[in-house]
Design an enzyme around this catalytic site. Structure first.
Site, PDB file in Angstrom:
ATOM      1  N   CYS A  16       0.841  -1.204   0.000  1.00 25.40           N
ATOM      2  CA  CYS A  16       0.000   0.000   0.000  1.00 25.40           C
ATOM      3  C   CYS A  16       0.876   1.253   0.000  1.00 25.40           C
ATOM      4  O   CYS A  16       1.752   1.401   0.837  1.00 25.40           O
ATOM      5  CB  CYS A  16      -0.915   0.004   1.222  1.00 25.40           C
ATOM      6  SG  CYS A  16      -1.775   1.580   1.404  1.00 25.40           S
TER       7      CYS A  16
HETATM    8  N1  MHO Z   1      -4.985  -1.505   3.740  1.00 24.93           N
HETATM    9  C1  MHO Z   1      -5.389  -0.298   3.085  1.00 24.93           C
HETATM   10  C2  MHO Z   1      -5.107  -0.331   1.656  1.00 24.93           C
HETATM   11  C3  MHO Z   1      -5.127   0.994   1.060  1.00 24.93           C
HETATM   12  S1  MHO Z   1      -3.806   1.174   0.072  1.00 24.93           S
HETATM   13  C4  MHO Z   1      -4.052   2.604  -0.760  1.00 24.93           C
HETATM   14  C5  MHO Z   1      -6.850  -0.034   3.413  1.00 24.93           C
HETATM   15  O1  MHO Z   1      -7.128   0.013   4.588  1.00 24.93           O
HETATM   16  O2  MHO Z   1      -7.695   0.180   2.554  1.00 24.93           O
HETATM   17  O3  MHO Z   1      -3.896   0.100  -0.930  1.00 24.93           O
END
Ligand code: MHO
Length: 211
Positions: A16
């Site tokens: 991420c």
């Molecule tokens: N684990 C993250 C992923 C967002 S990242 C921009 C969430 O809570 O959505 O891929």
């Protein structure tokens, strides 16, 4: 004569992109960061539909202060899911090189890292193609949780992709970087005292925590 500074670019996929934005943004020698989608072939990727692209960070750096090798060191040690578990393309471990020299260093380094871990790494090394900036709400994600700071500093949505102050603060707020560097930034970049003390408290609360 002033020495001309030649900025360089590095692009990495490390899971991420919110976390990578904070990690690199707070490193001395990093001039700006932006997050986006790259590495794939499908047109106009967006978060909800990124096709075969990967979440990446694009870093502009001053090689006189931080080397590509230094950046790679952070790369190998900070993938959200590690470097041995196969993961969907969105989060794959990816090095997109911008010049032959970067390719050469990355290909040497991956062998060294694999040796250290005694495991095959899933990282892919490929030439950088088009980079598609992510939506504004993904840029400097940590900083954007503190709207008042953005307002005090007059950081507009586009400046989230270009402002060095935004990159730095986004890192410190997540507890990465070094506190001495924040002190330096206060002087050099003119961060107001009120913001600096708030950021310091957040830094200490987040230090060592997960990004
Ligand atoms: N684990 C993250 C992923 C967002 S990242 C921009 C969430 O809570 O959505 O891929």
């Amino acid at each position: 004569l002033e020495q001309e500074v030649i900025f360089k670019k590095a692009t990495f996929g490390m899971g991420c992109f919110w976390a990578n934005d904070a990690l690199f943004g707070a490193q001395p020698g990093v001039l700006r960061t932006r997050v986006g989608y790259a590495g794939g072939t499908t047109g106009n990727p967006v978060y909800k539909n990124m096709g075969d692209h990967t979440e990446v960070i694009e870093i502009d750096f001053d090689p006189n202060i931080i080397s590509y090798r230094d950046l790679l060191k952070l790369f190998w040690d900070n993938h959200e899911y590690g470097l041995t578990t196969v993961i969907k393309r969105q989060y794959m471990s990816l090095i997109l090189y911008h010049e032959e020299e970067q390719k050469r260093i990355a290909e040497l380094d991956i062998e060294v890292e694999a040796g250290k871990r005694n495991e095959k790494l899933i990282t892919e090394i490929a030439p950088a193609g088009p980079f598609y900036p992510a939506e504004d709400y993904h840029q400097k994600y940590r900083l954007q949780k503190h709207k008042w700071i953005m307002e005090e500093l007059n950081i507009s949505p586009d400046q989230l992709q270009t402002s060095q102050i935004a990159a730095r603060l986004n890192g410190y707020l997540a507890g990465v970087g070094k506190l001495q560097d924040l002190e330096k930034d206060v002087k050099v970049l003119g961060i107001p005292e009120k913001i600096a003390s708030f950021v310091k408290i957040q830094y200490l609360d987040n230090e060592g925590g997960s990004l």
